[in-house]
Design an enzyme around this catalytic site. Structure first.
Site, PDB file in Angstrom:
ATOM      1  CE  LYS A   1      -4.192  -1.973   1.901  1.00 60.29           C
ATOM      2  NZ  LYS A   1      -4.719  -2.470   3.163  1.00 60.29           N
TER       3      LYS A   1
ATOM      4  CE  LYS B   1      -7.976 -10.651  -7.435  1.00 60.05           C
ATOM      5  NZ  LYS B   1      -7.848  -9.681  -6.434  1.00 60.05           N
TER       6      LYS B   1
ATOM      7  CE  LYS C   1     -13.254  -3.202  -3.965  1.00 61.00           C
ATOM      8  NZ  LYS C   1     -13.768  -3.720  -2.760  1.00 61.00           N
TER       9      LYS C   1
HETATM   10  P1  ADP Z   1     -10.748  -5.803  -4.925  1.00 64.96           P
HETATM   11  O1  ADP Z   1      -9.587  -6.517  -5.579  1.00 64.96           O
HETATM   12  O2  ADP Z   1     -11.809  -5.491  -5.907  1.00 64.96           O
HETATM   13  O3  ADP Z   1     -10.310  -4.580  -4.124  1.00 64.96           O
HETATM   14  P2  ADP Z   1     -10.955  -7.050  -2.371  1.00 64.96           P
HETATM   15  O4  ADP Z   1      -9.454  -7.155  -2.302  1.00 64.96           O
HETATM   16  O5  ADP Z   1     -11.662  -6.078  -1.490  1.00 64.96           O
HETATM   17  O6  ADP Z   1     -11.369  -6.802  -3.903  1.00 64.96           O
HETATM   18  O7  ADP Z   1     -11.522  -8.511  -2.134  1.00 64.96           O
HETATM   19  C1  ADP Z   1     -12.622  -8.858  -1.302  1.00 64.96           C
HETATM   20  C2  ADP Z   1     -12.840 -10.356  -1.409  1.00 64.96           C
HETATM   21  O8  ADP Z   1     -13.209 -10.730  -2.751  1.00 64.96           O
HETATM   22  C3  ADP Z   1     -11.564 -11.165  -1.111  1.00 64.96           C
HETATM   23  O9  ADP Z   1     -11.947 -12.334  -0.387  1.00 64.96           O
HETATM   24  C4  ADP Z   1     -11.033 -11.547  -2.467  1.00 64.96           C
HETATM   25  O10 ADP Z   1     -10.312 -12.760  -2.441  1.00 64.96           O
HETATM   26  C5  ADP Z   1     -12.305 -11.668  -3.303  1.00 64.96           C
HETATM   27  N1  ADP Z   1     -12.046 -11.284  -4.703  1.00 64.96           N
HETATM   28  C6  ADP Z   1     -11.686 -10.051  -5.143  1.00 64.96           C
HETATM   29  N2  ADP Z   1     -11.529 -10.028  -6.483  1.00 64.96           N
HETATM   30  C7  ADP Z   1     -11.802 -11.285  -6.913  1.00 64.96           C
HETATM   31  C8  ADP Z   1     -11.813 -11.921  -8.199  1.00 64.96           C
HETATM   32  N3  ADP Z   1     -11.514 -11.238  -9.305  1.00 64.96           N
HETATM   33  N4  ADP Z   1     -12.142 -13.209  -8.276  1.00 64.96           N
HETATM   34  C9  ADP Z   1     -12.442 -13.908  -7.144  1.00 64.96           C
HETATM   35  N5  ADP Z   1     -12.450 -13.392  -5.906  1.00 64.96           N
HETATM   36  C10 ADP Z   1     -12.133 -12.092  -5.773  1.00 64.96           C
END
Ligand code: ADP
Ligand code: TRP
Length: 323
Positions: free
Chosen positions: A113, A192, A195
């Site tokens: 971060k 992948k 957000k």
């Molecule tokens: P982002 O990458 O959008 O910020 P987060 O890191 O907040 O998402 O992830 C929240 C949850 O969703 C975690 O348990 C993460 O493993 C799952 N997750 C996030 N993106 C994916 C994806 N593309 N495919 C499967 N699971 C995901």
């Protein structure tokens, strides 16, 4: 009976990747479970990144609305907002004082971060102590998390053990649980879905903006008449994730026979999302139009969570030298 606890980051409306990869399996586990389960929205952690109060409030509501729309049973799971049980910050302070500064400097998530964010605040640095407090405050036995959170769990175990060692048994030392089978969902650009990459599909959007997100899915540029390669097509992959076997077979045939353009497939994907998630979209909108209902569900969860928090904190205060 074990106590399962996990926290959900509330940095925006959950997307299709969050739903299929994390939320739907977690709800299934919580609803089926013979165990006791605690689930909270980590809105205090979000302050490390979000400084806009309205945005923070909205993210919490949309996260809660999404979990409820997908069927989280709040009679079975203690579902609350982290900030509604502020005892957690008191515990985080004690843990801060029991954990070596040097060890915190080694946390991967802080390094990641601090390389990518502009606002590198002290909250980002002590984030793992608040997370440890989230877990230890509730005597959790099992903490389901994604792989990226395993180091935070090690830190939690370590600070809990250190405190116990110095003061006698106080905390339950939790185990982490990683779901090895969880799917990785690709986004509109084939990377992948995330957000931070701006490549998400947000199934709760109104039809028009949802259509716009779907139309951004990248494909090759073969003309309508051409036979197309379903195997390597991200659009097909997304369609297949949501469709029945039969629908996927029909779509494969459309790809192979030609005369079926990517625009048609995108319209089919849009309609699939609208029908498959019709009831979830309605429930989500219901909650987002009835925020008082969400508040009362989350507050009732916090009342229950507070009981455990007060008990554990009392134990800790005595050991620290207060009470
Ligand atoms: P982002 O990458 O959008 O910020 P987060 O890191 O907040 O998402 O992830 C929240 C949850 O969703 C975690 O348990 C993460 O493993 C799952 N997750 C996030 N993106 C994916 C994806 N593309 N495919 C499967 N699971 C995901
Ligand atoms: N840090 C976790 C994440 O980014 C969210 C979280 C906060 C959490 N507190 C927790 C997860 C306690 C499990 C237990 O996903």
């Amino acid at each position: 009976m074990s106590r399962i606890l996990t926290g959900i980051q509330s940095t925006g409306t959950p997307h299709l990747g969050n739903l299929l990869g994390a939320i739907i399996p977690a709800i299934k586990m919580a609803n089926d479970s013979k165990n006791e389960s605690y689930l909270f929205i980590a809105d205090m952690h979000s302050v490390t990144q979000i400084k806009d109060a309205e945005q923070l409030r909205l993210n919490t509501y949309s996260t809660a609305a999404c979990w409820l729309a997908f069927g989280l049973n709040y009679d079975k799971t203690i579902f609350y907002r982290q900030s509604d049980v502020p005892q957690v910050t008191e515990l985080a302070w004690y843990l801060n004082c029991y954990f070596p500064y040097q060890r915190l400097t080694l946390a991967h998530s802080f390094k990641d971060k601090s390389n990518s964010l502009e606002d590198i605040n002290a909250g980002l640095f002590t984030y793992p102590m608040l997370m440890a407090a989230d877990i230890l405050l509730y005597d959790a036995d099992i903490v389901p998390v994604g792989k990226d959170q395993l180091q935070h769990l090690e830190i939690t175990r370590s600070v809990g053990n250190k405190f116990n060692h110095q003061n006698g048994e106080t905390f339950i030392i939790p185990e982490s649980k990683v779901d090895e089978e969880s799917m990785l969902i690709t986004g509109t650009d084939g990377e992948k879905m995330s957000k931070s990459k701006n490549n998400v599909i947000d199934i709760f959007l109104d039809e028009k903006p949802l259509k716009k997100q779907i139309s951004a899915i990248k494909t090759d540029s073969l003309p309508l008449e051409a036979s197309k390669d379903w195997k390597n097509c991200n659009l097909f992959k997304l369609y297949k994730l949501l469709s029945t076997e039969k629908q996927a077979e029909t779509m494969k045939t459309n790809y192979i026979k030609g005369g079926y353009g990517y625009g048609h497939v995108k319209t089919d994907l849009l309609n699939l999302i609208l029908t498959k998630y019709k009831s979830e979209r309605e429930k989500y909108n219901f909650y987002m139009c009835n925020l008082d209902k969400l508040d009362s569900i989350l507050k009732a969860g916090a009342v229950q969570a507070s009981k455990t928090a007060d008990e554990v904190l009392n134990r800790v205060r005595i050991k620290v030298g207060f009470n």
